[in-house]
Write a protein that holds these residues in place. Structure first.
Motif, PDB file in Angstrom:
ATOM      1  N   ARG A 538      43.422  79.340 -14.918  1.00  0.00           N
ATOM      2  CA  ARG A 538      43.587  78.931 -13.454  1.00  0.00           C
ATOM      3  C   ARG A 538      43.544  77.625 -13.159  1.00  0.00           C
ATOM      4  NH1 ARG A 538      37.939  81.443 -11.500  1.00  0.00           N
ATOM      5  NH2 ARG A 538      37.620  80.183 -13.504  1.00  0.00           N
ATOM      6  N   VAL A 539      44.557  77.027 -12.891  1.00  0.00           N
ATOM      7  CA  VAL A 539      45.134  75.669 -12.742  1.00  0.00           C
ATOM      8  C   VAL A 539      45.500  75.279 -11.203  1.00  0.00           C
ATOM      9  CG1 VAL A 539      46.417  73.927 -13.851  1.00  0.00           C
ATOM     10  CG2 VAL A 539      45.837  75.813 -15.056  1.00  0.00           C
ATOM     11  N   ARG A 540      44.835  74.383 -10.879  1.00  0.00           N
ATOM     12  CA  ARG A 540      45.368  73.711  -9.526  1.00  0.00           C
ATOM     13  C   ARG A 540      45.732  72.104  -9.797  1.00  0.00           C
ATOM     14  NH1 ARG A 540      40.839  72.819  -5.923  1.00  0.00           N
ATOM     15  NH2 ARG A 540      41.089  70.803  -6.184  1.00  0.00           N
ATOM     16  N   VAL A 541      47.007  71.804  -9.300  1.00  0.00           N
ATOM     17  CA  VAL A 541      47.388  70.551  -9.244  1.00  0.00           C
ATOM     18  C   VAL A 541      47.687  69.995  -7.824  1.00  0.00           C
ATOM     19  CG1 VAL A 541      49.488  69.143  -9.973  1.00  0.00           C
ATOM     20  CG2 VAL A 541      48.874  71.121 -11.417  1.00  0.00           C
ATOM     21  N   ASP A 542      46.614  68.996  -7.476  1.00  0.00           N
ATOM     22  CA  ASP A 542      46.563  68.320  -6.295  1.00  0.00           C
ATOM     23  C   ASP A 542      47.758  67.089  -6.357  1.00  0.00           C
ATOM     24  OD1 ASP A 542      44.939  70.108  -5.623  1.00  0.00           O
ATOM     25  OD2 ASP A 542      42.977  68.656  -5.871  1.00  0.00           O
TER      26      ASP A 542
END
Length: 736
Positions: A538-542
């Motif tokens: 689960r990856v989030r790129v801000d």
């Protein structure tokens, strides 16, 4: 043999491609300290189902979870919420107005009673009883036989009258519309008996497939944990995935059974050790892999079979990619992106999916509290890349984790100048990729890595010092053959219209003090690469926020290009990979549209949102709508956007009724006088209606209806599954 850490191999590869800044390895799964049962109860079971779903009985702690698991999920059309779904008839019944229906039923009842009274109390009674006296023997009329025959004759006559007048007065429809709901309501108020648990062979809470394979002890342990409230829907889905993986390989079943016996519902954990999300904002069904986003409105434009049914999305639909268009404030992020992202994170915890979410970074005050992004909190992800933020533990690989200079050049060129193709002289993707490959190949051969942003910018600018140092390194390393690449680059730099200055200008957007600690190829230990899509991450790129709008758009194009390339080149496609791009402004290019078309066959998909289709080049608007299988138009779209949606949704054959009123002309004196009297009473002339029924082809949703007839909080959604099944556009109430 033990497989309690099902994803150990995946986690080892994660360590090599995504390590935090301080050198600490990513979070790994830790088995429970007490083998018989977890020391603390797992996260709570799914929330209570809505009003139209199956009721949740009171009882043991695991009763809500067991009721949820045993609820039927019949086959439904694509996009329909399958949990406790009740299919509707194939055709819409004719809806008679209530006043007309009740009036006709009352008149039929009075007529039936009047005829029955006449048969009993008038001369008609003799005629009615004549068949009974004429066709029976005289000796029968004095005994009990004649009494029985008489009452049977009365009952038969009453049944015939009731059937005739019941059909005439539509009594069955009156019962269905008012009688049955009233009785059902009274029965519910009186208390419904608890549902009877199905037989163990059919009860999903008893794990029948494990029992069929002989793993009765493991099935008993899991069933006991479910009854005790120690299991939730993520645990059930995760163990189901592990069971299918174990049965696919010989010799793994015994290890899985041993792990389940020791750890129960906590067996086979996700590498992060998490068994649920901290907060759920949507309704999920991990058995059907669906997330509910709303309810189909009771609108005449919706097909009858869809009205009032729940609307849901699942990987089978997202595998064709989804495009949502709506102005700011229409609910794209809150009512679509967040529920879909939440569902994908839950499926990643179950070992079924890998998700990458891209959005704008949150204000620093909120992120310091751990509630950083608008998409989901930090604790819902395994990897959080906060580009331009000093507190980010991870960095983004600018080259997509590849070792091939040509592939890295193509992806980087798409991110740098993909939006300028056809709009600016010299901004050609192939020329840009060639120019980058002429520098990346020699640099990697000389240094064993790709250049950092300042180093690549210096090479693109044609700095004599940078090119001279590269030539020296190639000569010292015995790579003289690659000097031809540098010679070719220098010759092209002397020609007018060279693309290298444009690439350098675009790359300068990332060569800023805010990004000084990012995109560092010299220390790749904390760099995250999209090559890890083979693992349930689960990856989030801000993306960077204020002051770096162009850099954010560049990075969004770069992540989209890397995702389409990495998802299609995966060796293991068992996991569903999905990219959620909250704002795809300037990210849609000709190459990205072609990449979206390849995702369907790669068991991957993308969710893109746009404020308007004007953010997409005019030549790409039609191909973009054609390349995705799921399309969503929110309230407030313009008529220009609505026209494109109306065109892609096409037309359908509908039946129209044209009613024409014409004045009736009377010729005889009596009719004229009656017409005059009716005109004096009603104030209107006497007319007659003629009805013309035609079948015509009309748009499913017109541009004007999409722009002006979609209420706030609603959207029009059409879906297509990976298998080719599709559903027509449906008006969805996203608030229910």
């Amino acid at each position: 043999m033990d497989i309690e850490r099902t994803y150990d191999a995946s986690a080892e590869r994660e360590d090599a491609s995504a390590t935090p800044r301080d050198g600490r390895p990513p979070r790994r799964a830790v088995p429970p300290a007490v083998p018989p049962r977890p020391s603390a109860p797992p996260p709570p079971a799914p929330a209570a189902p809505p009003q139209e779903d199956a009721p949740v009985p009171d009882g043991p702690p695991g009763a809500p979870f067991l009721a949820w698991l045993r609820t039927p999920r019949p086959q439904a059309a694509p996009g329909v919420w399958a949990f406790a779904h009740r299919p509707k008839p194939a055709e819409e019944p004719v809806k008679v107005p209530a006043r007309q229906l009740l009036g006709g039923a009352l008149i039929a009842l009075l007529s039936c009673w009047l005829l029955w009274s006449l048969l009993w109390n008038s001369f008609l009674g003799g005629l009615w009883m004549w068949p009974l006296f004429n066709f029976t023997a005289e000796s029968w009329r004095s005994g009990m036989t004649f009494v029985v025959l008489s009452y049977g004759y009365y009952a038969l006559t009453a049944a015939v009258l009731l059937f005739f007048f019941g059909r005439l007065g539509r009594w069955p429809e009156v019962w269905r519309r008012w009688g049955a709901p009233l009785v059902r309501r009274l029965w519910d108020d009186g208390g419904e008996p608890p549902p009877v648990a199905p037989a163990p062979r059919e009860d999903p809470a008893e794990w029948p497939r494990l029992r069929a394979a002989g793993a009765h002890a493991a099935a008993d342990r899991l069933a006991a944990d479910a009854r005790a409230g120690l299991m939730n829907d993520v645990d059930h889905a995760r163990i189901e995935v592990a069971w299918r993986a174990a049965t696919a390989r010989s010799g793994r079943l015994a290890a899985l059974t041993d792990t389940v016996l020791r750890h129960g519902a906590a067996a086979c954990p996700h590498p992060s050790g998490a068994r649920d999300l901290g907060v759920r904002t949507a309704r999920h069904d991990l058995v059907a892999r669906q997330v509910r986003i709303g309810t189909a409105a009771e609108d005449r434009r919706n097909p009858y079979a869809h009205r009032g049914t729940g609307c849901a999305l699942d990987p089978g639909l997202l595998g064709t990619s989804l495009l949502a268009v709506g102005p700011p404030g229409s609910g794209k992020t809150e009512r679509l992106v967040r529920p879909v992202l939440e569902s994908l994170c839950l499926q990643a915890l179950a070992g079924r999916a890998a998700v990458v979410a891209v959005g704008m970074g949150a204000p620093s005050a909120r992120s310091a509290a751990g509630e950083g992004a608008d998409l989901a909190p930090d604790d819902a992800f395994d990897v959080v890349v906060k580009i331009g933020r000093p507190d980010s533990e991870y960095d983004l690989d600018l080259y997509g984790g590849t070792d091939d200079p040509d592939e890295a050049a193509g992806v980087l060129a798409e991110g740098l100048v993909g939006d300028l193709a056809g709009t600016q002289p010299g901004a050609d993707g192939r020329r840009a990729a060639t120019a980058l490959a002429q520098l990346l190949g020699p640099y990697r051969a000389a240094h064993g890595r790709f250049p950092s942003v300042p180093e690549l910018r210096g090479l693109l600018d044609g700095s004599p010092g940078a090119l001279g140092a590269l030539r020296t390194a190639l000569t010292a390393g015995g790579q003289e053959g690659l000097l031809r690449e540098l010679d070719a680059r220098e010759r092209q730099a002397e020609r007018p219209g060279d693309v290298a200055p444009l690439l350098a200008d675009r790359l300068a957007l990332l060569d800023r003090p805010a990004f000084a600690g990012f995109f560092d190829t010299a220390h790749p230990g904390r760099t995250f690469s999209l090559r890890t899509l083979e693992h349930p991450l689960r990856v989030r790129v801000d993306l960077p926020g204020r002051g770096h709008a162009e850099a954010s758009r560049l990075l969004a194009r770069l992540v989209l290009a890397q995702f389409t390339e990495c998802a299609a080149s995966r060796a293991d496609r068992s996991l569903f990979a999905c990219l959620v791009l909250d704002d795809a402004t300037s990210a849609v290019t000709a190459d990205s549209v072609r990449g979206l078309q390849r995702l369907r066959s790669a068991h991957a998909g993308a969710v893109l949102t746009l404020r308007t289709l004007d953010d997409v080049p005019e030549a790409l608007r039609g191909p973009l709508l054609g390349s995705v299988g799921c399309r969503m138009a929110f309230s407030g779209v313009t008529t220009w956007d609505g026209a494109l949606f109306a065109e892609v949704w096409g037309k359908e054959w509908v039946e129209t009724r044209d009613v024409t009123d014409r004045q009736v002309v009377a010729h005889d004196p009596f009719s004229r006088s009656m017409h005059v009297l009716r005109r004096l009473i009603s104030g209107r002339a006497v007319t007659a209606q003629s009805v013309t029924v035609r079948t015509v082809e009309r748009e499913r949703w017109s541009a004007s209806e999409l722009a002006h007839a979609v209420p706030p909080g609603h959207a029009v959604l059409s879906v297509t599954s990976v298998g080719g099944a599709s559903a027509p556009p449906v008006l969805v109430d996203l608030r229910r």
